[in-house]
Design a protein around this motif. Structure first.
Motif, mmCIF file in Angstrom:
data_model
loop_
_atom_site.group_PDB
_atom_site.id
_atom_site.type_symbol
_atom_site.label_atom_id
_atom_site.label_comp_id
_atom_site.label_asym_id
_atom_site.label_seq_id
_atom_site.Cartn_x
_atom_site.Cartn_y
_atom_site.Cartn_z
ATOM 1 N N GLU A 57 -10.278 10.489 -27.603
ATOM 2 C CA GLU A 57 -9.772 11.683 -27.049
ATOM 3 C C GLU A 57 -10.816 11.572 -25.578
ATOM 4 O OE1 GLU A 57 -7.661 15.070 -26.519
ATOM 5 O OE2 GLU A 57 -7.358 13.514 -27.990
ATOM 6 N N PRO A 58 -10.006 11.771 -24.385
ATOM 7 C CA PRO A 58 -10.735 11.956 -23.435
ATOM 8 C C PRO A 58 -11.752 13.240 -23.322
ATOM 9 C CG PRO A 58 -8.631 11.854 -22.741
ATOM 10 C CD PRO A 58 -8.853 12.014 -24.265
ATOM 11 N N GLU A 59 -13.059 13.099 -22.785
ATOM 12 C CA GLU A 59 -13.960 13.942 -22.412
ATOM 13 C C GLU A 59 -13.510 15.240 -21.652
ATOM 14 O OE1 GLU A 59 -17.854 12.385 -21.571
ATOM 15 O OE2 GLU A 59 -17.805 11.243 -23.286
ATOM 16 N N ARG A 60 -12.881 14.911 -20.605
ATOM 17 C CA ARG A 60 -12.296 15.778 -19.672
ATOM 18 C C ARG A 60 -11.026 15.042 -18.791
ATOM 19 N NH1 ARG A 60 -16.664 15.953 -17.294
ATOM 20 N NH2 ARG A 60 -17.512 17.586 -18.524
ATOM 21 N N VAL A 61 -9.998 15.843 -18.655
ATOM 22 C CA VAL A 61 -8.816 15.524 -18.112
ATOM 23 C C VAL A 61 -8.681 16.355 -16.650
ATOM 24 C CG1 VAL A 61 -6.425 15.464 -17.920
ATOM 25 C CG2 VAL A 61 -7.725 14.457 -19.899
ATOM 26 N N ARG A 79 0.503 15.078 -6.723
ATOM 27 C CA ARG A 79 -0.680 15.391 -7.759
ATOM 28 C C ARG A 79 -1.569 14.452 -7.952
ATOM 29 N NH1 ARG A 79 3.529 16.344 -13.112
ATOM 30 N NH2 ARG A 79 4.117 18.483 -12.479
ATOM 31 N N GLY A 80 -2.724 14.864 -7.985
ATOM 32 C CA GLY A 80 -3.986 14.154 -8.113
ATOM 33 C C GLY A 80 -4.684 14.282 -9.679
ATOM 34 N N TYR A 81 -5.286 13.042 -9.840
ATOM 35 C CA TYR A 81 -5.862 13.165 -11.299
ATOM 36 C C TYR A 81 -7.285 12.440 -11.371
ATOM 37 C CZ TYR A 81 -0.774 13.527 -12.530
ATOM 38 O OH TYR A 81 0.576 13.681 -12.678
ATOM 39 N N ARG A 82 -7.955 13.033 -12.190
ATOM 40 C CA ARG A 82 -9.412 12.222 -12.951
ATOM 41 C C ARG A 82 -9.600 12.271 -14.332
ATOM 42 N NH1 ARG A 82 -11.618 7.869 -11.056
ATOM 43 N NH2 ARG A 82 -13.626 7.438 -11.814
ATOM 44 N N ILE A 83 -9.220 11.242 -14.971
ATOM 45 C CA ILE A 83 -9.693 11.244 -16.537
ATOM 46 C C ILE A 83 -11.162 10.719 -16.780
ATOM 47 C CG2 ILE A 83 -8.867 10.189 -18.686
ATOM 48 C CD1 ILE A 83 -6.647 11.765 -16.920
ATOM 49 N N GLN A 84 -11.980 11.686 -17.067
ATOM 50 C CA GLN A 84 -13.420 11.357 -17.483
ATOM 51 C C GLN A 84 -13.222 11.138 -19.103
ATOM 52 O OE1 GLN A 84 -15.108 14.601 -15.620
ATOM 53 N NE2 GLN A 84 -15.643 13.548 -13.508
ATOM 54 N N LEU A 123 -23.389 -3.238 -18.476
ATOM 55 C CA LEU A 123 -24.199 -2.534 -17.505
ATOM 56 C C LEU A 123 -23.949 -0.818 -17.971
ATOM 57 C CD1 LEU A 123 -22.658 -4.367 -14.340
ATOM 58 C CD2 LEU A 123 -25.045 -4.476 -15.270
ATOM 59 N N PRO A 124 -24.758 -0.115 -17.304
ATOM 60 C CA PRO A 124 -24.799 1.256 -17.878
ATOM 61 C C PRO A 124 -23.770 2.270 -17.366
ATOM 62 C CG PRO A 124 -26.609 0.939 -16.151
ATOM 63 C CD PRO A 124 -25.806 -0.322 -16.438
ATOM 64 N N ILE A 125 -22.631 1.955 -17.650
ATOM 65 C CA ILE A 125 -21.486 2.670 -17.079
ATOM 66 C C ILE A 125 -20.337 3.224 -17.924
ATOM 67 C CG2 ILE A 125 -21.607 2.118 -14.540
ATOM 68 C CD1 ILE A 125 -19.643 -0.377 -15.405
ATOM 69 N N GLY A 126 -19.903 4.441 -17.889
ATOM 70 C CA GLY A 126 -19.012 4.911 -18.836
ATOM 71 C C GLY A 126 -17.614 4.554 -18.266
ATOM 72 N N GLY A 127 -16.571 5.186 -18.896
ATOM 73 C CA GLY A 127 -15.108 4.732 -18.554
ATOM 74 C C GLY A 127 -14.192 6.098 -18.097
ATOM 75 N N GLY A 128 -13.645 5.945 -16.870
ATOM 76 C CA GLY A 128 -12.745 6.859 -16.302
ATOM 77 C C GLY A 128 -11.887 6.154 -15.513
ATOM 78 N N LYS A 129 -10.768 6.878 -14.987
ATOM 79 C CA LYS A 129 -9.615 6.445 -14.064
ATOM 80 C C LYS A 129 -9.248 7.568 -13.380
ATOM 81 C CE LYS A 129 -8.081 2.248 -13.020
ATOM 82 N NZ LYS A 129 -8.612 1.081 -12.897
ATOM 83 N N GLY A 130 -8.641 7.591 -12.152
ATOM 84 C CA GLY A 130 -7.885 8.631 -11.514
ATOM 85 C C GLY A 130 -6.934 8.096 -10.605
#
Length: 449
Positions: A57-61, A79-84, A123-130
């Protein structure tokens, strides 16, 4: 049926019920969950904590309107998006895609895959896309600039060098990143680390443009090393003609292979003598034209309008799908096996359907999934963040060495994890479990937040 299998199936059913219209996201879930069952059987505490439900489940949409003015003075809206999606390992990291196909389903699938791809880099990075359903094709530089400025006006509220660091993807290259960064700088302040994939003129990383294409070839290089082989005189099929495909072709040549195909949305090229890399770069990077121009300069090459590389019957050992998701279905997978392909390495994200991927594995091919094989791009993006923090710009040779080292580690992690779970050479299972393990451990340590 084991408890782990029942648990995974129950989670899968709930995700389908809640996201029934999100085809691509559900495909990513259906590919992922069955492969981690062996790990859950050995670690029942993760099922007991219902961790899989949290991680899927995404932390933030974030969704927003992007108004912009075209050259005729008319107002348009996209439309713009960012999925954190997950920040257990670090700030959200993942590209921005500008393409008319963009919707929540595609971006959720991409962001979900990005979690584990980023985890595999170490590496110290989480996952997102937009991204946006804006189509840069046919737009003037002025229209693209105005769209990017409007897009960043809203996106800037949700990103930052220690929060969320976007990069480029389909439709977002150095030009778009430049416009996006310039707007962010005016709104916030000068902070080079807020975007990656930047032009070299302002703290981009040398080797970033090449990273994904080079990385997928390096992944296969280490696989071939295990087989006591190399690329010498191996024929390779490549799809796409953007950055990933172009630099995949370049690295294949450098290591001794013969890439004979490339494609765009209008059709594909077959050049028996090998793709003319300089011509391809001129057409796609300088002139920004279609591949129909290729055969005008190379009359011995063949152009197949409206067709896909993967329906083409030609003897080859290597396949590098570098275009887009679901470009290889089951029928195309059967053609590749018929062609004699032994290794399928994904430069794009999820270019093989679930049925195609399963078929490759069943037929004994070395199937290298995108979340592992194409992680080179985000790896060098993270190296770009390091350079920005140091206020340094590394030389190309150093970046390339680090990329090769990271891809070697990813390959060995996938290989060893697959062996550990009695699934030798199943790199999809190895990649999914290795990525999941790292993220899950971090989430538990942090209190499952």
């Amino acid at each position: 049926m084991t408890n782990a299998s029942e648990y995974a199936k129950n989670v899968q059913e709930k995700i389908h019920q809640r996201n029934s219209h999100e085809t691509e996201f559900l495909q990513a879930i259906d590919e992922f969950l069955p492969t981690i069952i062996p790990f859950l059987e050995n670690h029942p505490e993760y099922a007991a904590q219902n961790l899989v439900s949290l991680i899927t489940e995404p932390e933030r949409v974030i969704q927003f309107r992007v108004p912009w003015q075209d050259d005729q003075g008319n107002w348009q809206v996209n439309r713009g998006y960012r999925i954190q999606f997950n920040s257990a390992l670090g700030p959200y990291k993942g590209g921005l895609r500008f393409h008319p196909s963009v919707n929540l389903s595609i971006l959720k699938f991409l962001a979900f895959e990005q979690i584990f791809k980023n985890a595999l880099t170490g590496l110290p990075i989480g996952g997102g896309k937009g991204g946006s359903d804006f189509d840069p094709k046919g737009k003037s530089d002025g229209e693209i600039m105005r769209f990017c400025q409007s897009f960043m006006l809203e996106l800037s509220k949700y990103i930052g060098p220690n929060t969320d660091i976007p990069a480029g993807d389909i439709g977002v290259g150095k030009r778009e990143i430049g416009y996006l960064y310039g707007t962010y700088k005016r709104i916030k302040q000068y902070d080079a680390g807020v975007l990656t994939g930047k032009p070299l003129e302002f703290w981009g990383s040398k080797g970033r443009a090449e990273a994904t294409g080079y990385g997928v070839v390096y992944f296969v290089k280490h696989l071939l090393n295990d087989l006591n082989e190399d690329f010498h005189q191996k024929v390779a099929m490549v799809s796409g003609s953007g950055n990933v495909a172009t630099y995949c072709i370049e690295k294949l040549y450098q290591l001794g292979a013969l890439p004979v195909t490339c494609s765009d949305s209008s059709g594909f090229i077959y050049d028996e003598e090998g793709i003319d890399l300089a011509l391809l770069k001129d057409i796609k990077e300088v002139r920004r034209e279609r591949l129909t121009e290729y055969v005008k300069a190379r009359p011995n090459a063949k152009y197949f309008p409206g067709e896909t590389v993967w329906d083409f019957e030609v003897a080859a050992e290597l396949a590098f799908p570098c275009a887009t998701q679901n470009e290889i279905g089951l029928d195309q997978a059967k053609v590749l096996v018929k062609n004699g392909v032994r290794i399928v390495a994904e430069g794009a994200n999820m270019p093989s359907s679930l049925e195609a991927a399963d078929y490759f594995i069943e037929e004994g091919l070395y199937y290298c999934p995108g979340k592992a094989a194409n992680a080179g791009g985000v790896a060098v993006s993270a190296l770009e963040m390091s350079q920005n923090s140091q206020r340094l710009q590394w030389e190309t040779e150093k970046v390339d060495q680090e990329l090769d080292k990271i891809m070697k580690n990813i390959y060995e992690n996938c290989r060893d994890t697959a062996k550990e779970h009695q699934a030798e050479n199943n790199f999809m299972l190895g990649a999914n479990i290795a990525g999941f393990k790292r993220v899950a451990e971090a989430m538990v340590i942090q209190g499952l937040v």
